[in-house]
Design an enzyme around this catalytic site. Sequence first.
Site, PDB file in Angstrom:
ATOM      1  N   TYR A 127      36.261  27.579  39.806  1.00  0.00           N
ATOM      2  CA  TYR A 127      37.042  28.275  38.784  1.00  0.00           C
ATOM      3  C   TYR A 127      36.360  29.595  38.438  1.00  0.00           C
ATOM      4  CZ  TYR A 127      39.059  29.332  34.179  1.00  0.00           C
ATOM      5  OH  TYR A 127      39.659  29.954  33.119  1.00  0.00           O
ATOM      6  N   GLU A 216      42.540  35.110  35.948  1.00  0.00           N
ATOM      7  CA  GLU A 216      42.057  33.735  36.104  1.00  0.00           C
ATOM      8  C   GLU A 216      42.422  33.217  37.490  1.00  0.00           C
ATOM      9  OE1 GLU A 216      42.202  29.806  33.336  1.00  0.00           O
ATOM     10  OE2 GLU A 216      44.150  30.554  34.019  1.00  0.00           O
TER      11      GLU A 216
END
Length: 406
Positions: A127, A216
């Site tokens: 991530y 993101e």
Amino acid sequence: MAQLAVMPVRNLNLLEYQSKELLRDSGVSVQNFAVIDNAQSTNNAIKQLSAEEYVIKAQVLAGGRGKGWFDNGFKGGVQITKDPKAVGDYVKKMLGHRLITKQTTKDGILVQKVMIAESVDIIKETYICILMDRSHNGPVLIASPAGGMDIEAVAEKTPEQIKTIPLDIYYGIDDEIATEVADFLGFKDEKLKAKAVSELKNLWKLFVDIDALQVEINPLVETKDGQIVAVDAKISFDDNAEFRQKDIFSLEDTNEKDPREVDASNFNLNYIGMDGNIGCLVNGAGLAMATMDIIKLHGGSPANFLDVGGSVKEDQVYQAFRILTEDPKVKSILVNVFGGIVNCATIANGIVSASQKLGLNIPLVVRLEGTNVEQAKKILAESGLPILTAGDLDEAAKKAVDSINK
């Protein structure tokens, strides 16, 4: 009154394929993909990709697509198959149908585009997120080796798997920071680490170049053939930078937005529709909130939040009235303007002109205060229109509610 906790912020969000195009243009590795808006284009897309396995994704601005369902009974807005014929079947079941997820209304969102992408053989998910963070007074990099998961849950259950690095807006992500993060994410092989470093630096370049508030990537993956690929992306933008990012903002898909909201934005008006029957025209978000609260306090129900801003012109007042009166639910209009930057006389002229041009036939209550208010009151009084005036907001709200009850 939780339903009134609304702010007129225009948040530009792009569909997944649009975000991936931006990533690709900045040198970030993404899957090969094709986007179609009619089922007849499916075969060409399949030939263009020529993949061993395909991922088919409905393109809507909502999370939870994979667990969503369509109005035709088909389940899953994300499908994976190795069968090219099945791709066409999935596309037909998605295009032109409404997808319902945990983030949509009960009616769902109409799917007008489907992305067909090459599946990647994933052996590791991580991530990465770069975002503007108020608590750090600037950008931060957030990284986790636990990609493909709800990052909030990871932070709560295993906080040691989250690394947060404040970034200098002028220097951003350099080799040192990128290498530190690549190590934390678990990219030990030197070639993989070098690729991860490159991806991170390119993400920073994208973040700055497009005036992003957030970029993101979840997940950023390692594949079996030794590649680092951004599989899914979410990008949000600084709306104040629209004047610099006209090309990006022109990509906005307004099909999922309230048409009245889109209409209002074309005239630099902030509009949010609600369920009541009293139309509200104000200048300033705080005044709008107070106006709606007092309407509720006196037993009424606001039909909207319409903020004309601090530099409103007469034509914008006309457009605001037009948008309000086109809503069949609106049975009365309350204008509440405090003139600081705004000239009350400008508002008054706009009100008179709009009322005459539109042939306004519903009660209109006006409360004006501030710059040139006496001239404004004179304009309203001499207009010959049946305008109800009020000295303060409380009186105005009462009159607006009473005008419907009568």
